[in-house]
Design an enzyme around this catalytic site. Structure first.
Site, mmCIF file in Angstrom:
data_model
loop_
_atom_site.group_PDB
_atom_site.id
_atom_site.type_symbol
_atom_site.label_atom_id
_atom_site.label_comp_id
_atom_site.label_asym_id
_atom_site.label_seq_id
_atom_site.Cartn_x
_atom_site.Cartn_y
_atom_site.Cartn_z
ATOM 1 N N GLY A 53 0.753 -1.250 0.000
ATOM 2 C CA GLY A 53 0.000 0.000 0.000
ATOM 3 C C GLY A 53 0.778 1.291 0.000
ATOM 4 N N TRP A 55 2.179 3.021 -2.481
ATOM 5 C CA TRP A 55 1.733 3.938 -3.524
ATOM 6 C C TRP A 55 0.358 4.495 -3.179
ATOM 7 C CZ3 TRP A 55 3.323 3.051 -9.297
ATOM 8 C CH2 TRP A 55 4.716 2.971 -9.371
ATOM 9 N N ASP A 73 -5.559 -5.565 -5.450
ATOM 10 C CA ASP A 73 -4.478 -6.536 -5.331
ATOM 11 C C ASP A 73 -5.078 -7.874 -4.882
ATOM 12 O OD1 ASP A 73 -1.135 -6.072 -4.942
ATOM 13 O OD2 ASP A 73 -1.972 -7.975 -4.262
ATOM 14 N N ASP A 92 -8.209 -10.899 -8.326
ATOM 15 C CA ASP A 92 -7.329 -11.078 -9.480
ATOM 16 C C ASP A 92 -7.702 -10.081 -10.570
ATOM 17 O OD1 ASP A 92 -6.041 -11.986 -11.815
ATOM 18 O OD2 ASP A 92 -6.159 -14.075 -11.166
ATOM 19 N N ASP A 114 2.528 -0.966 -9.871
ATOM 20 C CA ASP A 114 3.853 -1.357 -9.381
ATOM 21 C C ASP A 114 3.899 -2.866 -9.148
ATOM 22 O OD1 ASP A 114 6.478 -0.512 -8.653
ATOM 23 O OD2 ASP A 114 5.984 -0.787 -6.537
ATOM 24 N N LYS A 154 5.504 -0.594 -13.825
ATOM 25 C CA LYS A 154 6.816 -1.219 -13.647
ATOM 26 C C LYS A 154 7.010 -2.338 -14.661
ATOM 27 C CE LYS A 154 7.670 -3.623 -9.800
ATOM 28 N NZ LYS A 154 7.959 -3.633 -8.367
#
Length: 201
Positions: A53, A55, A73, A92, A114, A154
């Site tokens: 958490g 970000w 997530d 998911d 990320d 990312k």
């Protein structure tokens, strides 16, 4: 024998803990925002692969009351990550029901991701998995970002970074790679940035 730098908190990890962030990754987003100005005070932001958490906390701290963060997530956020303008969806990202839940909270001004794959130690496998995550994040950006919106994701280096940037240039006015200083020196992660989405959804 040299000790693994992952074993002990480095400068960025210690700074993160002292400032109330769950992980050091927050400084990567801070650096991306300082360079590309992707976050506006009243933004509605989608944070993909958000746990634990850091970000999400950074986004919440930098938004006005009109802003909102939607985090998603497979794993829960750290228990101290909370806010009146936070919506957390656990599940998911490839699941249709999860996708619909996220879509109902949009459209978004900014999508950030990320997420990293579970690493195997095999660089080829790990890079391929990372590419899959990036493509999924690009799909979310393409289908849920407003016109003019921004995107940061990312990616593990040595994959088809140019191919991913080519995909992004179809969607954004500007797309480029960027490696924040806060990335570990030995890490082969970097970030792809999309600025100014061309079309509305």
């Amino acid at each position: 024998m040299a000790s693994n730098s992952y074993e002990k908190p480095d400068f960025w990890s210690q700074k993160a803990f002292s400032e109330g962030y769950p992980a050091r990754s927050v400084y990567k987003l801070k650096e991306i925002d300082e360079k590309f100005h992707i976050l506006k005070k009243s933004s509605t932001v989608l944070d993909l692969g958000a746990a634990p958490g850091s970000w999400t906390v950074f986004l919440l701290r930098n938004l006005s009351a009109e802003g909102k963060v939607v985090s998603c997530d497979l794993n829960p956020l750290s228990k101290d990550v909370k806010g009146d303008n936070l919506v957390f969806i656990q599940g998911d990202l490839t699941d249709n029901a999860v996708r619909e839940s996220i879509k109902n909270e949009g459209p978004f001004d900014l999508v950030v991701c990320d997420a990293a794959p579970k690493t195997t130690g095999n660089r080829i496998v790990d890079t391929a998995r990372s590419q899959g995550l990036v493509k999924m994040a690009i799909y979310y950006a393409q289908t849920m970002l407003k016109k003019g919106g921004c995107f940061a994701v990312k990616v593990f280096q040595n994959g088809d970074q140019q191919g991913l940037l080519k995909m992004m240039r179809e969607i954004f006015v500007t797309a480029k790679g960027f490696k924040p200083v806060a990335c570990r020196a030995e890490s082969f992660e970097t970030y792809l940035i999309g600025i100014d989405k061309k079309n509305d959804i």
